[in-house]
Design a protein around this motif. Structure first.
Motif, mmCIF file in Angstrom:
data_model
loop_
_atom_site.group_PDB
_atom_site.id
_atom_site.type_symbol
_atom_site.label_atom_id
_atom_site.label_comp_id
_atom_site.label_asym_id
_atom_site.label_seq_id
_atom_site.Cartn_x
_atom_site.Cartn_y
_atom_site.Cartn_z
ATOM 1 N N PHE A 39 0.851 -1.177 0.000
ATOM 2 C CA PHE A 39 0.000 0.000 0.000
ATOM 3 C C PHE A 39 0.894 1.236 0.000
ATOM 4 C CE2 PHE A 39 -4.562 -0.968 1.438
ATOM 5 C CZ PHE A 39 -4.624 -2.050 0.584
ATOM 6 N N PRO A 40 0.356 2.401 -0.374
ATOM 7 C CA PRO A 40 1.198 3.597 -0.492
ATOM 8 C C PRO A 40 2.021 3.934 0.741
ATOM 9 C CG PRO A 40 -0.891 3.993 -1.565
ATOM 10 C CD PRO A 40 -1.009 2.648 -0.909
ATOM 11 N N GLU A 48 13.113 4.106 3.376
ATOM 12 C CA GLU A 48 13.827 4.946 4.343
ATOM 13 C C GLU A 48 14.110 4.198 5.631
ATOM 14 O OE1 GLU A 48 14.926 7.765 3.477
ATOM 15 O OE2 GLU A 48 13.737 8.253 1.705
ATOM 16 N N THR A 49 13.100 3.511 6.167
ATOM 17 C CA THR A 49 13.283 2.845 7.458
ATOM 18 C C THR A 49 14.214 1.648 7.351
ATOM 19 O OG1 THR A 49 11.239 1.604 7.044
ATOM 20 C CG2 THR A 49 11.072 3.604 8.353
ATOM 21 N N LEU A 50 14.203 0.944 6.227
ATOM 22 C CA LEU A 50 15.113 -0.184 6.064
ATOM 23 C C LEU A 50 16.568 0.265 5.992
ATOM 24 C CD1 LEU A 50 13.059 -2.356 3.544
ATOM 25 C CD2 LEU A 50 13.498 -2.852 5.962
ATOM 26 N N ARG A 51 16.786 1.546 5.624
ATOM 27 C CA ARG A 51 18.147 2.094 5.625
ATOM 28 C C ARG A 51 18.568 2.610 6.996
ATOM 29 N NH1 ARG A 51 16.894 4.107 0.237
ATOM 30 N NH2 ARG A 51 16.166 6.090 1.102
ATOM 31 N N GLY A 52 17.658 2.551 7.957
ATOM 32 C CA GLY A 52 18.006 2.970 9.309
ATOM 33 C C GLY A 52 17.623 4.392 9.646
ATOM 34 N N ARG A 53 16.879 5.096 8.780
ATOM 35 C CA ARG A 53 16.496 6.470 9.048
ATOM 36 C C ARG A 53 15.390 6.550 10.102
ATOM 37 N NH1 ARG A 53 17.184 10.432 5.100
ATOM 38 N NH2 ARG A 53 16.344 11.829 6.728
ATOM 39 N N ALA A 68 3.727 -1.150 7.657
ATOM 40 C CA ALA A 68 4.757 -0.174 7.288
ATOM 41 C C ALA A 68 5.851 -0.127 8.341
ATOM 42 C CB ALA A 68 4.136 1.206 7.078
ATOM 43 N N PHE A 69 5.471 0.003 9.609
ATOM 44 C CA PHE A 69 6.527 0.022 10.630
ATOM 45 C C PHE A 69 6.913 -1.376 11.069
ATOM 46 C CE2 PHE A 69 2.692 0.577 13.398
ATOM 47 C CZ PHE A 69 2.864 -0.503 14.259
ATOM 48 N N GLY A 70 5.963 -2.322 11.059
ATOM 49 C CA GLY A 70 6.258 -3.660 11.553
ATOM 50 C C GLY A 70 7.252 -4.414 10.699
ATOM 51 N N ALA A 437 -4.056 -4.399 3.765
ATOM 52 C CA ALA A 437 -2.744 -3.911 4.161
ATOM 53 C C ALA A 437 -2.593 -3.795 5.660
ATOM 54 C CB ALA A 437 -2.473 -2.540 3.523
ATOM 55 N N GLU A 438 -3.673 -3.849 6.419
ATOM 56 C CA GLU A 438 -3.559 -3.800 7.860
ATOM 57 C C GLU A 438 -3.302 -5.190 8.438
ATOM 58 O OE1 GLU A 438 -3.082 -0.314 8.491
ATOM 59 O OE2 GLU A 438 -3.837 -1.104 10.354
ATOM 60 N N GLY A 439 -3.284 -6.214 7.625
ATOM 61 C CA GLY A 439 -2.883 -7.528 8.111
ATOM 62 C C GLY A 439 -4.016 -8.491 8.353
#
Length: 448
Positions: A39-40, A48-53, A68-70, A437-439
C-alpha cells in the motif's frame, strides 16, 4: 519538525515488496499471506526505514501503517537473538486491543525470520509476562503503563532496544500517556532508530519528535484533512422520542456495524436493549475486564455478534475488516474523535458509510464539528421505518426474538481459561484469501 513530504506513486506503478528492499523470507511470507503489492504508506516509508532512518509517518487510518513500521522493525532485527529480559525492538501503542492486533498482524513475518514477538499490556497476568520476557523477546509490543510497571520492577531492561516504533502518537497524547512514553524512551539507547506514526504531527507530538528523533524524514500519503474517497458521510436528523427505535432498526441491518456511545453505562444499556429486540450485539468499553473485551472483539470478528457497541476506547484500537457502517449514536466530542471513529470503516480501500444521529438540539454543534473534521455529510430527516433510513443504512425491523447470552468458556482448576489455550482461529477452511494492508483476512481477522 522537518517538512512533510506528500508521497505519490511513481508513474511506473507501485514497486514490489522485493524492490522495496525487504528480506526474501519476509517477501515469501507476504506472498503466503496473500499480500500482492504494498500500500502507499508502505511504499513511501519502507525504503527509508530499512536504511536505518528515523521517520515520521502519517496516513489515514486503515492505510496499512502496521505493516509499514512492523516489516521495517522485523527486517532490521533479523539475524539477531534476544537475551533474557532485554528485548531488541519495541512498539508502543495506546490500547491493549491494538497491542494484541499488532502482534497478530506481525507474527507470520516474525516467524519467517525466526524472531520472537510478544505483547505486554495491562489487565492480564503480570507474572506470565515476566516469564515470557525472561525467555527473551526480539520484538516487544507494549502499552506505556504496563511496560513502565515492568521497567520499575526490573523485569524488563530496555538498554538493548535497537529500534522503536510509536504508533498512534496523537492518541497517546490525548490519553495523557506522553510522560510515560518519554520516560520509556529515556531508557532506550539514544542512538537507536525511532519511527513515529500519527494521524497528526503537531502540538505534543511535535515536541516528542523534536526531543527523540534524529534528522527524521517525514512521509505522508494524503493531506491531513483529506477525506477517504470510499467513505460516505450522513447526518440523520431524528426526533429524540423515536431515536431509540431508529438505533434498533439500524442495528438490525445485514452487515458488520459499530455503534459508538458516549458512556460505559450507555453501552451496556444499549446492548441489553438490542439483544432483547433480537439483535446480537457485544459491548466494548474500558470498564470491562480484558478477557471480556477480547471476547467481544472475537464475537464481532467472527460474526457471532455482527454489532459492536463501544465507547471511544475502540476508536483506534479495533481493526476489523468489512465494517460497512459506523454509527455515532452519541455525537463525538470533537473532530478528532469523529475521524477516529469513522476510520473503523472504509479500511484498506474498501467502501463504508458513517452516520451521525442528531436531535434538533444537537444539529448546530454537529454541523460545526463536521466542518472542522473536513467532511461534508448529507443531511436527511428520518424516522422509524423510513425508506430513506433503509436506503442509507440498510435499516430493517428487528426479528423480535431475544438473543440469549452466549455461553462462557469454563475455567480449568488452575485458572487457565479456555481449555486448549490456543488463539482464536479464523479461516479454518485453509483457503488462501486476499488480505488487506492492515494484516487481516477480509471479513474475518483484525490487525492494527
Amino acid at each position: 519538525m522537518p517538512p512533510e513530504v506528500l508521497w505519490t506513486a511513481p508513474e511506473a506503478g507501485m514497486p514490489s515488496f522485493t524492490e522495496l528492499g525487504l528480506p526474501r523470507p519476509v517477501v515469501r511470507a507476504l506472498d503466503a499471506e496473500g499480500f500482492a503489492e504494498p500500500f502507499p504508506i508502505q511504499a513511501a516509508t519502507l525504503p527509508e526505514t530499512l536504511r536505518g532512518r528515523d521517520l515520521l509517518g502519517r496516513g489515514q487510518t486503515g492505510s496499512g501503517k502496521t505493516l509499514a513500521f512492523g516489516l521495517a522493525l522485523l527486517s532490521r532485527l533479523g539475524g539477531g537473538r534476544a537475551q533474557p529480559r532485554r528485548p531488541r525492538g519495541l512498539v508502543l501503542v495506546p490500547t491493549r486491543e491494538l497491542a494484541q492486533q499488532v502482534v497478530d498482524a506481525l507474527t507470520p513475518f516474525a516467524r519467517a525470520l525466526n524472531l520472537t514477538i510478544a505483547a505486554v499490556v495491562g489487565g492480564v497476568s503480570f507474572n506470565r509476562q515476566v516469564a515470557v520476557l525472561q525467555r527473551g523477546v526480539d520484538l516487544l509490543v507494549a502499552t506505556p503503563g504496563r511496560l513502565t510497571d515492568h521497567t520499575t520492577q526490573r523485569t524488563c531492561d530496555l538498554s538493548g532496544i535497537e529500534i522503536t516504533a510509536i504508533d498512534e502518537a496523537d492518541r497517546m497524547a490525548d490519553m495523557g500517556f506522553l510522560p510515560q512514553v518519554r520516560a520509556i524512551l529515556d531508557l532506550t539507547p539514544a542512538d537507536g532508530q525511532r519511527l513515529l506514526f500519527s494521524a497528526t504531527l503537531d502540538g505534543d507530538v511535535a515536541a516528542l519528535v523534536d526531543r527523540y528523533l534524529h534528522d527524521p524524514v517525514t512521509r505522508a500519503v494524503a493531506p491531513a484533512a483529506a477525506p477517504v474517497a470510499t467513505m460516505d458521510h450522513h447526518v440523520l436528523l431524528v426526533d429524540g422520542a423515536v431515536k431509540p427505535r431508529v438505533v434498533t432498526e439500524v442495528a438490525a441491518r445485514d452487515g458488520r456495524t459499530i455503534l459508538f456511545v458516549r458512556t460505559k453505562y450507555g453501552v451496556d444499556r444499549l446492548v441489553r436493549n438490542l439483544r432483547r429486540e433480537g439483535v446480537a450485539a457485544a459491548a466494548l468499553h474500558g470498564g470491562k475486564a480484558q478477557n471480556a473485551r477480547n471476547r467481544a472483539i472475537a464475537e464481532f470478528r467472527d460474526g457471532r455478534s455482527p454489532v459492536l457497541v463501544a465507547t471511544d476506547v475502540a476508536a483506534r484500537g479495533i481493526h476489523v475488516d468489512d465494517v460497512s457502517l459506523v454509527v455515532h449514536v452519541d455525537p463525538p466530542a470533537d473532530p478528532k474523535d469523529y475521524l477516529h471513529r469513522a476510520g473503523r470503516t472504509a479500511r484498506g480501500g474498501e467502501s463504508g458509510t458513517v452516520v451521525t444521529l442528531v436531535t434538533p438540539a444537537e444539529r448546530r454543534d454537529v454541523e460545526q464539528l463536521t466542518r472542522q473534521a473536513g467532511v461534508r455529510p448529507t443531511l436527511t430527516e428520518v424516522s422509524p421505518g423510513d425508506a430513506a433510513l433503509t436506503r442509507i443504512t440498510g435499516a430493517r425491523a428487528p426479528q423480535g426474538l431475544p438473543v440469549p447470552e452466549p455461553e462462557r468458556p469454563q475455567q480449568n482448576p488452575r485458572g487457565g481459561g479456555r481449555r486448549g489455550g490456543g488463539r482464536n482461529r479464523t479461516d479454518a477452511g485453509g483457503g488462501r484469501r486476499r488480505r488487506t494492508a492492515e494484516g487481516g483476512r477480509r471479513g474475518r481477522s483484525a490487525a492494527a
